[in-house]
Scaffold this active site. Structure first.
Site, PDB file in Angstrom:
ATOM      1  CD  GLU A 196      -5.978  -4.307   4.697  1.00 45.73           C
ATOM      2  OE1 GLU A 196      -5.780  -3.943   5.881  1.00 45.73           O
ATOM      3  OE2 GLU A 196      -6.459  -3.568   3.821  1.00 45.73           O
ATOM      4  CD  GLU A 247      -2.822   1.207   2.434  1.00 47.12           C
ATOM      5  OE1 GLU A 247      -3.657   2.119   2.517  1.00 47.12           O
ATOM      6  OE2 GLU A 247      -2.763   0.259   3.238  1.00 47.12           O
ATOM      7  CE1 TYR A 285      -3.194  -5.563   9.418  1.00 46.39           C
ATOM      8  CE2 TYR A 285      -5.444  -4.715   9.355  1.00 46.39           C
ATOM      9  CZ  TYR A 285      -4.228  -4.949   8.733  1.00 46.39           C
ATOM     10  OH  TYR A 285      -4.063  -4.580   7.416  1.00 46.39           O
ATOM     11  CD  GLU A 302     -10.046  -1.828   6.253  1.00 51.56           C
ATOM     12  OE1 GLU A 302      -9.981  -0.662   6.705  1.00 51.56           O
ATOM     13  OE2 GLU A 302      -9.293  -2.738   6.631  1.00 51.56           O
TER      14      GLU A 302
END
Length: 502
Positions: A292, A27, A244, A173
Site C-alpha cells: 500500500e 479493496e 501514504y 495492518e
C-alpha cells in the site's frame, strides 16, 4: 539555474526490474469495486458487469498485479458470502468502513476481472476475526483441483479450473487500533506462522506476506517487525510496508521530498529483517512487499467512526494535482532503487478511492494526473535498475532537514542497450541543468523526453476536463561526447529515453 551531475554506468546494477513493482490494490471500500471496476448498469459494462473502460485504462496504466479484497475490509470479511449464485448471497455489514456490503462481487468475479486485465492476483486472508482454518478453506477453494469439499464447491459455482493464486497476504495492518481483530506483534506473528504452515501443506508453491507496521509513525514501528519475524521469519517470504504521503503545514519541500522519506522507511525495515536473519543465523534474504503506497490527504478524511451506513459511499476520492504527480513519480524512483529487496508494490487504490483512475455513472472513465508517471515508468523501466548517485545542491525541509534538490535513477535494457532516466527537480524557483555521463556506452541518441510539472502545478483532471493535464514533450536536452544534458523545470518529473545509434 541549479547544476547537478551523475554517472550512469551499466556495470553498477542494483537488480532486475521486478515485474510486480507495478502492482495496484482493489479493496471493497467506497466506490473502488461497486461503481468502479464493477458497474452492471453502466453502458461500458460487459455481460459480467465489468466496466470495460476501466479494464482498458488498467492495461494502459501497466498494472501487473492487484491485491484483493483489502485492506481493512479483509479483517472482517467472510469470503464464502461472495461466491455462488448472486441471488443467494447475503448482504453484510462491513465494520471496517461502516458500509453495506451486497457481496454481488467476490472472488470469482475478481478472478474474471483479473483475466480481463491480464494481471496477477494477490489475495489477502482474514486473520482479524478468523484464522488458520478459514485461510486454508479459502486456499482450498481457490487452488485445489477437485475432489474435496471446497474445491468441489468452486466447481459447483461454475469454475472448473483452479485459480492458482500464488501470493497470499496473511491479514492486513494487524497492529492498528482501527483494525478489526487488532493483535500484538507476538500474537499476530504466531497466528501468521501457523496459518502459513498450514496453507503450505495445501499448496507448497505459494508465497506468503506477513504484515509489517501500518506505517512508520506507529509507536511500535520496528519492534512490531522484529516481534512478528521472531515468530514467522522461517515461514513467510515477504513482510509488508504501507505508507501514504501528504503535505503537512507549510513544509512543501518535505512533501516534494516524500521519496527521501520512503527511502529511509525501506532502509529501516530492511535493517530489521536482516537483524532477525542474523539472530536466527539464517541466510535467507526476506523480500519486501510495499503493498500500500500513495498520496492521501488523510487530514480531510472524517474517520471511520463518523461514517453513515451506506452502500458504496464516496470515500477519499481525492483529485490529484500536477504537483502530486511529480511526487508520485519520485516515489516510484525510490521503489526502483530498492528493487533488490522491494519486489512487490501496490499503488493503493486503483479506481476512485485515492486512485489514478476515476469513474462516474454518467460518463466514461478518465486518468488522474498521477496516472501518467506510473504508466510511463511501468512501460519503460525495463531490464536492470542502475545505481545512480547524483551530485545535487540541497533544499531545506522543516521536517526532514536538508534534502537533495534533484533526484535521479535509471534503468537499462541489456538486450537493446536502451537507457531510461527518471529525474525530479524539487526546487520551486529554479530549473536544473542535469549532466549525465554515460559510461561504457556506444553513441546514443535521445528517443523520447517527456515532462510533467514546471507549470500549472495545481492543475487537475476532472469529469469536466479529463484531458487538461498530460505529459508534454520537451526538446531541452542534448548528447555530446557521452554526456547527456537535460534541463529539468522547477517542480517537475522527467523521463528521458536513449538508445544506441544503429
Amino acid at each position: 539555474m541549479l547544476t547537478c551531475s551523475a554517472t550512469i554506468d551499466p556495470a553498477f546494477v542494483i537488480a532486475p526490474v521486478p515485474p510486480r513493482l507495478f502492482g495496484s490494490f482493489v479493496e471493497h471500500m467506497g466506490r473502488c469495486v461497486y461503481g468502479g471496476i464493477y458497474d452492471p448498469g453502466h453502458p461500458e459494462a460487459d455481460v459480467d458487469g465489468l466496466r470495460l473502460d476501466v479494464v482498458k485504462l488498467t492495461r494502459e496504466l501497466g498494472v501487473t498485479a492487484v491485491r484483493y479484497p483489502g485492506g481493512n475490509f479483509v479483517s472482517g470479511y467472510r469470503w464464502e458470502d461472495g461466491v455462488g449464485p448472486q441471488e443467494d448471497r447475503h448482504v453484510a455489514l462491513d465494520l471496517a468502513w461502516r458500509s453495506i456490503e451486497p457481496n454481488t462481487f467476490g472472488l470469482n468475479e475478481f478472478m474474471t476481472w483479473a483475466r480481463q486485465t491480464e494481471i496477477e492476483p494477490i489475495m489477502a486472508v482474514n486473520l482479524g476475526t478468523r484464522g488458520v482454518e478459514d485461510a486454508c478453506n479459502l486456499l482450498e477453494y481457490s487452488n485445489f483441483v477437485s475432489g474435496t469439499r471446497y474445491s468441489d464447491l468452486r466447481i459447483a459455482h461454475g469454475v472448473r479450473e483452479p485459480h492458482n493464486i500464488k501470493t497470499w497476504c496473511l491479514g492486513n495492518e494487524m497492529d492498528g487500533p482501527w483494525q478489526i481483530g487488532q493483535k500484538t506483534g507476538t500474537e499476530y506473528g504466531r497466528l501468521a506462522a501457523e496459518a502459513g504452515k498450514a496453507m503450505r501443506r495445501i499448496d507448497p508453491s505459494i508465497e506468503l506476506v506477513a504484515c509489517g507496521s501500518s506505517n512508520e509513525r506507529m509507536p511500535t514501528f520496528g519492534a512490531w517487525e522484529a516481534d512478528v519475524l521472531d515468530e514467522a521469519y522461517d515461514v513467510v517470504d515477504f513482510i509488508s510496508l504501507h505508507a501514504y504521503f501528504e503535505q503537512h503545514g507549510e513544509d512543501r519541500v518535505g512533501f516534494l521530498a516524500a521519496a527521501h522519506t520512503m527511502d529511509a522507511f525501506i532502509d529501516g525495515v530492511i535493517a530489521t529483517c536482516d537483524h532477525i536473519a542474523a539472530k536466527k543465523r539464517s541466510r535467507r534474504k526476506l523480500q519486501l512487499s510495499f503493498d500500500e503506497w500513495n498520496l492521501w490527504y488523510e487530514s480531510r478524511f472524517v474517520g471511520q467512526d463518523n461514517l453513515d451506513w451506506a452502500q458504496a459511499p464516496r470515500l477519499i476520492e481525492d483529485e490529484y494535482t500536477v504537483e502530486d504527480a511529480v511526487v508520485l513519480g519520485n516515489l516510484l524512483m525510490s521503489l526502483l532503487r530498492h528493487s533488490d529487496r522491494v519486489t512487490v508494490a501496490c499503488l493503493a487504490q486503483l479506481v476512485n478511492v485515492i486512485a489514478p483512475i476515476r469513474t462516474e455513472p454518467d460518463t466514461g472513465a478518465w486518468r488522474q494526473t498521477i496516472f501518467y508517471p506510473f504508466a510511463l515508468t511501468a512501460r519503460h523501466a525495463r531490464g536492470e535498475v542502475l545505481r545512480v548517485e547524483p551530485n545535487s545542491p540541497t533544499l531545506h525541509s522543516e521536517t526532514l532537514g536538508d534534502v537533495p534538490a534533484v533526484d535521479v535513477t535509471a534503468t537499462r535494457d541489456p538486450e537493446t542497450g536502451q537507457v531510461t532516466v527518471f529525474a525530479v527537480n524539487r526546487d520551486e524557483g529554479q530549473s536544473a541543468d542535469l549532466q549525465l555521463r554515460l559510461v561504457g556506452e556506444d553513441s546514443h541518441e535521445i528517443v523520447e523526453h517527456v515532462v510533467l510539472g514546471g507549470e500549472d502545478l495545481l492543475a487537475t483532471n476532472s469529469k469536466a476536463t479529463p484531458n487538461r493535464v498530460a505529459p508534454r514533450t520537451s526538446s531541452r536536452h542534448g548528447i555530446d561526447a557521452g554526456t547527456l544534458s537535460v534541463e529539468l523545470p522547477p517542480v517537475s518529473w522527467s523521463m528521458i529515453r536513449t538508445a544506441p545509434v544503429r
